[in-house]
Design an enzyme around this catalytic site. Structure first.
Site, PDB file in Angstrom:
ATOM      1  CB  CYS A  20      12.194  42.908  -4.656  1.00  0.00           C
ATOM      2  SG  CYS A  20      13.505  43.119  -5.884  1.00  0.00           S
ATOM      3  CB  CYS A  70      20.098  49.835 -21.307  1.00  0.00           C
ATOM      4  SG  CYS A  70      21.867  50.040 -21.106  1.00  0.00           S
ATOM      5  CB  CYS A  94      12.518  43.598  -9.625  1.00  0.00           C
ATOM      6  SG  CYS A  94      11.707  42.054  -9.160  1.00  0.00           S
ATOM      7  CB  CYS A 114      13.159  39.083  -5.158  1.00  0.00           C
ATOM      8  SG  CYS A 114      12.519  39.624  -6.758  1.00  0.00           S
ATOM      9  CB  CYS A 147      15.128  40.031  -9.673  1.00  0.00           C
ATOM     10  SG  CYS A 147      15.511  41.308  -8.450  1.00  0.00           S
TER      11      CYS A 147
END
Length: 161
Positions: free
Chosen positions: A127, A148, A124, A79, A76
């Site tokens: 976060c 995607c 995510c 984070c 991510c």
């Protein structure tokens, strides 16, 4: 004819949308990493902020990660949570990095109805940053899923480098 139009209007205004209720529930979810909008704006680039915090979509074929072939893990961009492994990446031809599965427990799912129909949204799990969407048109030899993902929402970390 006027009575039919009147009844139709009454029906439309009295309909309750479950999608709106689901959106309210997901908006209130708290995440392990939680920051103010101002904090996210200072930590992310404009493009990252637009995608990760405002659920935007980058232009297709604009991410250098589309052509990333090295072994490694995609994290991510907000984070640093590991989200996808390179061995699960495939070329979907859509213009966005695509994976047939996520790292279990690190990606959370919700419902997105912003464009007039329901899609499965991914974010995510640490976060809450918006990643993209998952579809059922991926490789049938594996999971059949196509995650995607917006490349700007990811940071690639190569293995053994």
């Amino acid at each position: 004819m006027k009575k039919i139009a009147f009844l139709l209007l009454i029906c439309l205004f009295n309909c309750k949308s479950n999608a709106q209720e689901e959106a309210k529930k997901s908006d209130s979810k708290t995440f392990e990493i939680s920051k103010t909008d101002a904090e996210w704006k200072t930590e992310l680039s404009d493009k990252e902020y637009y995608v990760l915090r405002k659920a935007g979509t980058e232009r297709p074929f604009s991410s250098s990660l589309n052509n990333e072939k090295r072994a490694g893990v995609y994290h991510c961009a907000a984070c640093d949570t590991p989200l996808f492994k390179s061995e699960d990446k495939f070329d979907s031809g859509t213009g966005w990095p695509s994976f047939d599965q996520e790292i279990k427990g690190n990606v959370a799912f919700g419902t997105d109805t912003k464009i007039g129909y329901t899609r499965d949204e991914e974010h995510c799990a640490t976060c809450g940053g918006h990643l993209g969407h998952v579809f059922n048109d991926g490789p049938k030899a594996t999971t059949g899923k196509r995650h995607c993902i917006n490349g700007v929402a990811l940071n690639f970390k190569p293995s053994n480098e």
